[in-house]
Design a protein around this motif. Structure first.
Motif, PDB file in Angstrom:
ATOM      1  N   SER A  50       4.613  11.089   3.362  1.00  0.00           N
ATOM      2  CA  SER A  50       4.576   9.832   2.609  1.00  0.00           C
ATOM      3  C   SER A  50       5.568   8.805   3.147  1.00  0.00           C
ATOM      4  O   SER A  50       6.759   9.090   3.303  1.00  0.00           O
TER       5      SER A  50
ATOM      6  N   LYS B 217      -3.912   0.779  -2.547  1.00  0.00           N
ATOM      7  CA  LYS B 217      -3.603  -0.586  -2.139  1.00  0.00           C
ATOM      8  C   LYS B 217      -3.294  -1.415  -3.374  1.00  0.00           C
ATOM      9  O   LYS B 217      -4.021  -1.355  -4.373  1.00  0.00           O
TER      10      LYS B 217
ATOM     11  N   ALA C  95      -3.445   0.721   9.128  1.00  0.00           N
ATOM     12  CA  ALA C  95      -3.351   1.080   7.718  1.00  0.00           C
ATOM     13  C   ALA C  95      -3.938   0.002   6.815  1.00  0.00           C
ATOM     14  O   ALA C  95      -4.698   0.293   5.880  1.00  0.00           O
TER      15      ALA C  95
ATOM     16  N   VAL D 224       1.021   4.868   1.639  1.00  0.00           N
ATOM     17  CA  VAL D 224       0.409   5.446   2.835  1.00  0.00           C
ATOM     18  C   VAL D 224       1.144   6.714   3.274  1.00  0.00           C
ATOM     19  O   VAL D 224       2.346   6.847   3.079  1.00  0.00           O
ATOM     20  N   ARG D 225       0.371   7.637   3.840  1.00  0.00           N
ATOM     21  CA  ARG D 225       0.926   8.847   4.454  1.00  0.00           C
ATOM     22  C   ARG D 225       0.575   8.845   5.935  1.00  0.00           C
ATOM     23  O   ARG D 225      -0.422   8.241   6.349  1.00  0.00           O
ATOM     24  N   HIS D 226       1.395   9.543   6.713  1.00  0.00           N
ATOM     25  CA  HIS D 226       1.034   9.672   8.136  1.00  0.00           C
ATOM     26  C   HIS D 226       1.541  10.994   8.686  1.00  0.00           C
ATOM     27  O   HIS D 226       2.462  11.621   8.138  1.00  0.00           O
TER      28      HIS D 226
ATOM     29  N   VAL E  83      -3.395   8.669   9.878  1.00  0.00           N
ATOM     30  CA  VAL E  83      -3.001   7.842   8.738  1.00  0.00           C
ATOM     31  C   VAL E  83      -3.978   8.008   7.580  1.00  0.00           C
ATOM     32  O   VAL E  83      -5.191   8.117   7.785  1.00  0.00           O
ATOM     33  N   LYS E  84      -3.411   7.993   6.370  1.00  0.00           N
ATOM     34  CA  LYS E  84      -4.234   7.984   5.165  1.00  0.00           C
ATOM     35  C   LYS E  84      -3.625   7.014   4.154  1.00  0.00           C
ATOM     36  O   LYS E  84      -2.462   7.143   3.781  1.00  0.00           O
ATOM     37  N   VAL E  85      -4.432   6.022   3.742  1.00  0.00           N
ATOM     38  CA  VAL E  85      -3.991   5.085   2.702  1.00  0.00           C
ATOM     39  C   VAL E  85      -4.425   5.625   1.354  1.00  0.00           C
ATOM     40  O   VAL E  85      -5.612   5.834   1.115  1.00  0.00           O
ATOM     41  N   GLU E  86      -3.466   5.838   0.479  1.00  0.00           N
ATOM     42  CA  GLU E  86      -3.779   6.417  -0.831  1.00  0.00           C
ATOM     43  C   GLU E  86      -3.984   5.368  -1.912  1.00  0.00           C
ATOM     44  O   GLU E  86      -4.679   5.607  -2.890  1.00  0.00           O
TER      45      GLU E  86
ATOM     46  N   MET F  31       0.843  -1.187   0.000  1.00  0.00           N
ATOM     47  CA  MET F  31       0.000   0.000   0.000  1.00  0.00           C
ATOM     48  C   MET F  31       0.882   1.241   0.000  1.00  0.00           C
ATOM     49  O   MET F  31       2.035   1.214   0.428  1.00  0.00           O
TER      50      MET F  31
END
Length: 373
Positions: free
Chosen positions: A283, A326, A300, A228-230, A321-324, A226
């Motif tokens: 990121s 997968k 996540a 992901v950003r945090h 957290v944001k999953v951009e 995935m």
């Protein structure tokens, strides 16, 4: 260290050290319960005395039959005989002593250490026997090494010493002469040529690759990943509850802003305590399982793409957290594997090692071997 790492480290040694290094590699391989003979042929004995080796050595598990028990009352000073050719007890003991000198844990006088040394001694003798068997087989096949080739290696070794006397003294320290060294180099080069002859017809077919592929599908599976950003709000894991609640409340405020359309990258830059990601929009890049803190990973991978998740508490702080994106797990197609030359090289190395091992066992079975040590 793996055998590959050991062989790679030998590449950095001065030429005068490489003969000893080859033996040391055998010692380490013994300690790690590796197949010593294959280590020697696939890596150490193939090391030029004057230039670096290019290939690396894969590891193997020992499959050779257990050595026979030593005979009683052997000739004085003899560890074994191979078709009448003696292996001196002094050489075996000298090599074992080198193991003890190099490995501090083997210098303790305990029953466990003594048992380990006895096992090392036995395995080391078996490899000395195997080397003799192969050298004799090379001689039977009239594999001759040109004297000029041996002298070339001797000359390269001499370059590592300031004087001839220093070179000779180096040999004396190991109980050897220049003539002994010449015989050793002759045997090494002859064995190397023998192994090339034994494995000349070894090849890898598409069916070999397909079989390996079917038996090791996990090796050709790209795991789920995935992007992901945090945003990290750092806090000590042992901080008081009140302080943690305050940081969680701050995280909740950031989540509210994000849910109203705030730019994640901008908030990360202005709020995150992660110096590695804050200037990159928070990121973390493309990650798979077992690459993140467990709490962060769990949150996540359970999140929906595009949704904001948090507050998530980990050992370093509180995360938003944001999953951009997968990327599902994928098995590399067999056709792609078969077209990759690297897999063919790997499988050929395995077949070469198996061929050498089987041939060596065959030669030993046909030899008259007497063990006294």
């Amino acid at each position: 260290q793996t055998l590959t790492q050991i062989v790679a480290s030998i590449r950095t040694l001065a030429p005068k050290d490489r003969l000893s290094a080859r033996l040391f590699c055998l010692f380490l391989a013994t300690l790690m319960n590796q197949k010593l003979l294959l280590c020697a042929f696939a890596g150490c004995l193939a090391l030029p005395l004057s230039s670096p080796v290019q290939a690396q050595t894969p590891t193997l598990k020992p499959t050779a039959p257990a050595p026979a028990k030593p005979a009683a009352n052997g000739p004085a000073g003899v560890a074994a005989e191979v078709n009448g050719e003696k292996i001196l007890l002094a050489d075996l003991n000298r090599m074992l002593a080198s193991v003890k000198d190099t490995e501090p844990s083997l210098q303790q006088n305990t029953p466990t250490v003594q048992k380990a040394l006895n096992e090392i001694r036995s395995q080391l003798l078996e490899e000395m026997i195997a080397t003799r068997v192969l050298a004799q087989e090379a001689k039977k096949r009239r594999i001759n090494v040109a004297p000029a080739e041996i002298e070339r290696y001797i000359s390269e070794l001499r370059k590592g010493f300031k004087t001839e006397a220093e070179f000779v003294n180096w040999l004396k320290e190991d109980g050897k002469t220049v003539e002994d060294l010449k015989r050793t180099i002759n045997d090494e080069l002859a064995i190397r040529e023998l192994t090339l002859q034994l494995t000349a017809e070894v090849s890898v077919s598409n069916e070999d690759i397909a079989k390996y592929y079917r038996e090791n599908v996990d090796l050709f599976t790209i795991p789920e990943m995935m992007e992901v950003r945090h945003i990290l709000l750092a806090i000590n894991a042992n901080a008081p509850k009140e302080e943690k609640d305050r940081v969680k409340q701050r995280a909740t405020g950031l989540i509210a802003q994000l849910n109203k359309g705030a730019d994640f990258a901008a908030l990360a830059k202005n709020n995150s305590d992660d110096p590695l990601t804050k200037n990159n929009g928070g990121s973390l890049g493309r990650v798979a399982r077992n690459q993140l803190n467990k709490a962060l990973e769990t949150a996540a991978f359970a999140a929906q793409v595009g949704k904001i998740v948090g507050p998530v508490e980990s050992g370093v702080g509180i995360h938003v957290v944001k999953v951009e994106k997968k990327i599902p797990a994928e098995v590399v197609p067999l056709s792609k594997v078969q077209s990759d030359p690297r897999i063919r090289t790997i499988l050929r190395k395995q077949k070469v090692e198996k061929k050498i091992e089987d041939s060596t066992n065959q030669f030993k079975a046909a030899s008259q071997i007497k063990r006294y040590a």
